[in-house]
Design a protein around this motif. Structure first.
Motif, PDB file in Angstrom:
ATOM      1  N   PRO A 105     -79.936 -19.536 -29.851  1.00  0.00           N
ATOM      2  CA  PRO A 105     -80.055 -19.515 -31.351  1.00  0.00           C
ATOM      3  C   PRO A 105     -79.041 -19.435 -32.050  1.00  0.00           C
ATOM      4  O   PRO A 105     -78.046 -19.034 -31.908  1.00  0.00           O
ATOM      5  CB  PRO A 105     -80.715 -18.132 -31.485  1.00  0.00           C
ATOM      6  N   PRO A 106     -78.833 -20.089 -33.510  1.00  0.00           N
ATOM      7  CA  PRO A 106     -77.698 -20.206 -34.153  1.00  0.00           C
ATOM      8  C   PRO A 106     -77.304 -18.777 -34.817  1.00  0.00           C
ATOM      9  O   PRO A 106     -78.410 -17.965 -34.986  1.00  0.00           O
ATOM     10  CB  PRO A 106     -78.243 -20.997 -35.100  1.00  0.00           C
ATOM     11  N   ILE A 107     -76.214 -18.549 -35.272  1.00  0.00           N
ATOM     12  CA  ILE A 107     -75.764 -17.259 -35.865  1.00  0.00           C
ATOM     13  C   ILE A 107     -75.838 -17.888 -37.370  1.00  0.00           C
ATOM     14  O   ILE A 107     -75.453 -18.735 -37.898  1.00  0.00           O
ATOM     15  CB  ILE A 107     -74.233 -16.970 -35.757  1.00  0.00           C
ATOM     16  N   ARG A 108     -77.062 -17.230 -38.222  1.00  0.00           N
ATOM     17  CA  ARG A 108     -77.494 -17.383 -39.457  1.00  0.00           C
ATOM     18  C   ARG A 108     -77.696 -16.248 -40.235  1.00  0.00           C
ATOM     19  O   ARG A 108     -77.973 -15.136 -39.721  1.00  0.00           O
ATOM     20  CB  ARG A 108     -78.738 -18.264 -39.296  1.00  0.00           C
ATOM     21  N   GLU A 109     -77.568 -16.614 -41.797  1.00  0.00           N
ATOM     22  CA  GLU A 109     -78.003 -15.616 -42.759  1.00  0.00           C
ATOM     23  C   GLU A 109     -79.395 -15.628 -42.551  1.00  0.00           C
ATOM     24  O   GLU A 109     -80.344 -16.528 -42.313  1.00  0.00           O
ATOM     25  CB  GLU A 109     -77.533 -16.299 -43.929  1.00  0.00           C
ATOM     26  N   SER A 110     -80.228 -14.205 -42.850  1.00  0.00           N
ATOM     27  CA  SER A 110     -81.427 -14.139 -42.839  1.00  0.00           C
ATOM     28  C   SER A 110     -82.359 -15.055 -43.901  1.00  0.00           C
ATOM     29  O   SER A 110     -81.644 -15.187 -44.800  1.00  0.00           O
ATOM     30  CB  SER A 110     -81.791 -12.745 -43.252  1.00  0.00           C
ATOM     31  N   GLY A 111     -83.211 -15.756 -43.108  1.00  0.00           N
ATOM     32  CA  GLY A 111     -84.151 -16.687 -43.886  1.00  0.00           C
ATOM     33  C   GLY A 111     -83.603 -18.283 -43.976  1.00  0.00           C
ATOM     34  O   GLY A 111     -84.531 -18.968 -43.958  1.00  0.00           O
ATOM     35  N   LYS A 112     -82.649 -18.362 -43.297  1.00  0.00           N
ATOM     36  CA  LYS A 112     -82.163 -19.626 -42.913  1.00  0.00           C
ATOM     37  C   LYS A 112     -82.728 -20.104 -41.435  1.00  0.00           C
ATOM     38  O   LYS A 112     -81.752 -20.159 -40.812  1.00  0.00           O
ATOM     39  CB  LYS A 112     -80.654 -19.891 -43.349  1.00  0.00           C
ATOM     40  N   LEU A 113     -83.806 -20.634 -41.551  1.00  0.00           N
ATOM     41  CA  LEU A 113     -84.629 -20.815 -40.101  1.00  0.00           C
ATOM     42  C   LEU A 113     -84.750 -22.507 -39.751  1.00  0.00           C
ATOM     43  O   LEU A 113     -84.985 -22.596 -38.484  1.00  0.00           O
ATOM     44  CB  LEU A 113     -85.802 -20.299 -40.148  1.00  0.00           C
ATOM     45  N   LYS A 114     -84.305 -23.231 -40.692  1.00  0.00           N
ATOM     46  CA  LYS A 114     -84.254 -24.592 -40.132  1.00  0.00           C
ATOM     47  C   LYS A 114     -83.576 -24.989 -38.827  1.00  0.00           C
ATOM     48  O   LYS A 114     -82.196 -24.741 -38.878  1.00  0.00           O
ATOM     49  CB  LYS A 114     -84.105 -25.558 -41.397  1.00  0.00           C
ATOM     50  N   ASP A 115     -84.077 -25.720 -38.077  1.00  0.00           N
ATOM     51  CA  ASP A 115     -83.426 -26.104 -36.783  1.00  0.00           C
ATOM     52  C   ASP A 115     -83.001 -24.764 -36.008  1.00  0.00           C
ATOM     53  O   ASP A 115     -82.176 -25.047 -35.213  1.00  0.00           O
ATOM     54  CB  ASP A 115     -82.278 -26.818 -37.213  1.00  0.00           C
ATOM     55  N   SER A 116     -83.560 -23.716 -36.174  1.00  0.00           N
ATOM     56  CA  SER A 116     -83.203 -22.495 -35.385  1.00  0.00           C
ATOM     57  C   SER A 116     -84.012 -22.586 -34.045  1.00  0.00           C
ATOM     58  O   SER A 116     -84.774 -23.435 -33.816  1.00  0.00           O
ATOM     59  CB  SER A 116     -83.574 -21.009 -36.183  1.00  0.00           C
ATOM     60  N   ASP A 117     -83.636 -21.575 -33.343  1.00  0.00           N
ATOM     61  CA  ASP A 117     -84.532 -21.604 -31.986  1.00  0.00           C
ATOM     62  C   ASP A 117     -86.068 -21.284 -32.008  1.00  0.00           C
ATOM     63  O   ASP A 117     -86.553 -20.372 -33.000  1.00  0.00           O
ATOM     64  CB  ASP A 117     -83.829 -20.749 -30.858  1.00  0.00           C
ATOM     65  N   SER A 118     -86.681 -21.494 -30.738  1.00  0.00           N
ATOM     66  CA  SER A 118     -88.189 -21.086 -30.783  1.00  0.00           C
ATOM     67  C   SER A 118     -88.540 -20.293 -29.514  1.00  0.00           C
ATOM     68  O   SER A 118     -87.512 -20.223 -28.604  1.00  0.00           O
ATOM     69  CB  SER A 118     -88.884 -22.440 -30.880  1.00  0.00           C
ATOM     70  N   LEU A 119     -89.421 -19.605 -29.616  1.00  0.00           N
ATOM     71  CA  LEU A 119     -89.925 -18.714 -28.469  1.00  0.00           C
ATOM     72  C   LEU A 119     -91.471 -18.514 -28.626  1.00  0.00           C
ATOM     73  O   LEU A 119     -92.060 -18.911 -29.621  1.00  0.00           O
ATOM     74  CB  LEU A 119     -89.106 -17.454 -28.236  1.00  0.00           C
ATOM     75  N   PHE A 120     -91.917 -17.598 -27.616  1.00  0.00           N
ATOM     76  CA  PHE A 120     -93.259 -17.380 -27.846  1.00  0.00           C
ATOM     77  C   PHE A 120     -93.216 -15.647 -27.964  1.00  0.00           C
ATOM     78  O   PHE A 120     -92.461 -15.071 -27.505  1.00  0.00           O
ATOM     79  CB  PHE A 120     -94.348 -17.668 -26.380  1.00  0.00           C
ATOM     80  N   ILE A 121     -94.313 -15.356 -28.718  1.00  0.00           N
ATOM     81  CA  ILE A 121     -94.516 -13.678 -28.927  1.00  0.00           C
ATOM     82  C   ILE A 121     -95.873 -13.550 -28.642  1.00  0.00           C
ATOM     83  O   ILE A 121     -96.768 -14.141 -28.891  1.00  0.00           O
ATOM     84  CB  ILE A 121     -94.242 -13.484 -30.589  1.00  0.00           C
ATOM     85  N   MET A 122     -95.839 -12.227 -27.776  1.00  0.00           N
ATOM     86  CA  MET A 122     -97.068 -11.753 -27.194  1.00  0.00           C
ATOM     87  C   MET A 122     -97.317 -10.406 -27.725  1.00  0.00           C
ATOM     88  O   MET A 122     -96.468  -9.635 -27.853  1.00  0.00           O
ATOM     89  CB  MET A 122     -97.401 -11.659 -25.889  1.00  0.00           C
ATOM     90  N   ALA A 123     -98.753 -10.053 -27.989  1.00  0.00           N
ATOM     91  CA  ALA A 123     -99.304  -8.770 -28.421  1.00  0.00           C
ATOM     92  C   ALA A 123    -100.508  -8.599 -27.705  1.00  0.00           C
ATOM     93  O   ALA A 123    -101.363  -9.398 -27.955  1.00  0.00           O
ATOM     94  CB  ALA A 123     -99.541  -8.701 -30.058  1.00  0.00           C
ATOM     95  N   GLY A 124    -100.517  -7.949 -26.599  1.00  0.00           N
ATOM     96  CA  GLY A 124    -101.980  -7.544 -26.068  1.00  0.00           C
ATOM     97  C   GLY A 124    -101.852  -9.004 -24.895  1.00  0.00           C
ATOM     98  O   GLY A 124    -100.907  -9.044 -24.396  1.00  0.00           O
ATOM     99  N   LYS A 125    -103.102  -9.352 -25.139  1.00  0.00           N
ATOM    100  CA  LYS A 125    -103.384 -10.841 -24.350  1.00  0.00           C
ATOM    101  C   LYS A 125    -102.946 -11.884 -25.157  1.00  0.00           C
ATOM    102  O   LYS A 125    -103.257 -13.240 -24.663  1.00  0.00           O
ATOM    103  CB  LYS A 125    -104.687 -10.827 -23.715  1.00  0.00           C
ATOM    104  N   VAL A 126    -102.567 -11.875 -26.673  1.00  0.00           N
ATOM    105  CA  VAL A 126    -102.695 -13.091 -27.316  1.00  0.00           C
ATOM    106  C   VAL A 126    -101.112 -13.474 -27.513  1.00  0.00           C
ATOM    107  O   VAL A 126    -100.101 -12.623 -27.561  1.00  0.00           O
ATOM    108  CB  VAL A 126    -103.101 -12.515 -28.750  1.00  0.00           C
ATOM    109  N   VAL A 127    -101.012 -14.731 -27.295  1.00  0.00           N
ATOM    110  CA  VAL A 127     -99.546 -15.206 -27.422  1.00  0.00           C
ATOM    111  C   VAL A 127     -99.535 -16.445 -28.333  1.00  0.00           C
ATOM    112  O   VAL A 127    -100.461 -17.247 -28.422  1.00  0.00           O
ATOM    113  CB  VAL A 127     -99.099 -15.858 -25.989  1.00  0.00           C
ATOM    114  N   ILE A 128     -98.415 -16.424 -29.293  1.00  0.00           N
ATOM    115  CA  ILE A 128     -98.440 -17.559 -30.165  1.00  0.00           C
ATOM    116  C   ILE A 128     -97.067 -17.953 -30.183  1.00  0.00           C
ATOM    117  O   ILE A 128     -95.999 -17.463 -29.372  1.00  0.00           O
ATOM    118  CB  ILE A 128     -98.490 -16.855 -31.580  1.00  0.00           C
ATOM    119  N   GLU A 129     -96.836 -19.438 -30.563  1.00  0.00           N
ATOM    120  CA  GLU A 129     -95.396 -19.986 -30.398  1.00  0.00           C
ATOM    121  C   GLU A 129     -94.882 -19.948 -31.634  1.00  0.00           C
ATOM    122  O   GLU A 129     -95.432 -20.274 -32.846  1.00  0.00           O
ATOM    123  CB  GLU A 129     -95.655 -21.520 -29.919  1.00  0.00           C
TER     124      GLU A 129
END
Length: 214
Positions: A105-129
């Motif tokens: 991921p890039p070093i960025r100011e909060s809120g500046k997310l364009k072209d930042s990195d991606s991952l998956f987030i899981m809670a329980g058995k639910v996973v989102i990208e």
């Protein structure tokens, strides 16, 4: 003997700091700001999130619920969720965390997310990208307009901060963010905190002012 005593006295005088011109420092652990849409997908539309504690910045708080971050090479469990919900999900991690997950991921100011990195987030058995959501937060200082006037600093200015700890260090390119909603505090991640031998209650002082980012 007398010369050594004089040198020690001079050193102590030089080390004295004007505490009215210092900035409290806080170490910010990895965390997630979820959008309302992602919060509902992970926990359900009818689920009521539970507040754990208020944070130092007014109106910010931490939920009791936790999530797992999933990257191409690894996972990190038990990651805190901060509220309130945001328009877009933002994941803030350290460089060490990024290596564990296998992302860059890039070093960025909060809120500046364009072209930042991606991952998956899981809670329980639910996973989102969470696409374009991951950053390493640029070290920064929150301050009120009154604080900014006292320090003779403007919003978006970059400054150097000397951290007063048992392992003193100077951080460059520290972003100043000014708003009436803020409380004076400098935020660094855990990699930076370890470099400075961070302990709760340490502070920093501005040693050089730089130009504005805008």
């Amino acid at each position: 003997m007398e010369e050594a005593l004089i040198k020690e006295i001079v050193k102590r005088v030089m080390d004295r700091v004007d505490y009215n011109m210092t900035i409290p420092i806080e170490a910010s652990a990895r965390h997630v700001h979820l959008s309302q849409n992602h919060m509902e997908k992970l926990f359900g539309k009818e689920y009521k999130m539970s507040k754990k504690k208020d944070l130092s910045q007014p109106g910010q708080f931490q939920y009791k619920e936790r999530v797992t971050l999933i990257g191409p090479k690894g996972v990190i469990k038990g990651v805190a969720i901060l509220g309130p919900a945001r328009e877009k999900t933002q994941v803030e991690i350290s460089k060490t965390d990024a290596r564990i997950l296998g992302i860059d991921p890039p070093i960025r100011e909060s809120g500046k997310l364009k072209d930042s990195d991606s991952l998956f987030i899981m809670a329980g058995k639910v996973v989102i990208e969470a696409k374009e959501s991951v950053i390493i937060a640029k070290r920064h200082i929150h301050m009120t307009p009154r604080d900014a006037e006292k320090f003779a600093i403007t919003d978006k200015q970059l400054v150097k901060i000397r951290v007063k700890s048992e392992r003193p260090i100077v951080f460059e390119d520290v972003l100043v963010r000014v708003s009436s909603r803020y409380k004076l505090s400098m935020h660094i991640d855990f990699d930076e905190a370890n470099a400075a031998d961070y302990k709760e209650g340490i502070f920093g002082e501005i040693i050089l002012q730089s130009i504005s980012m805008d």
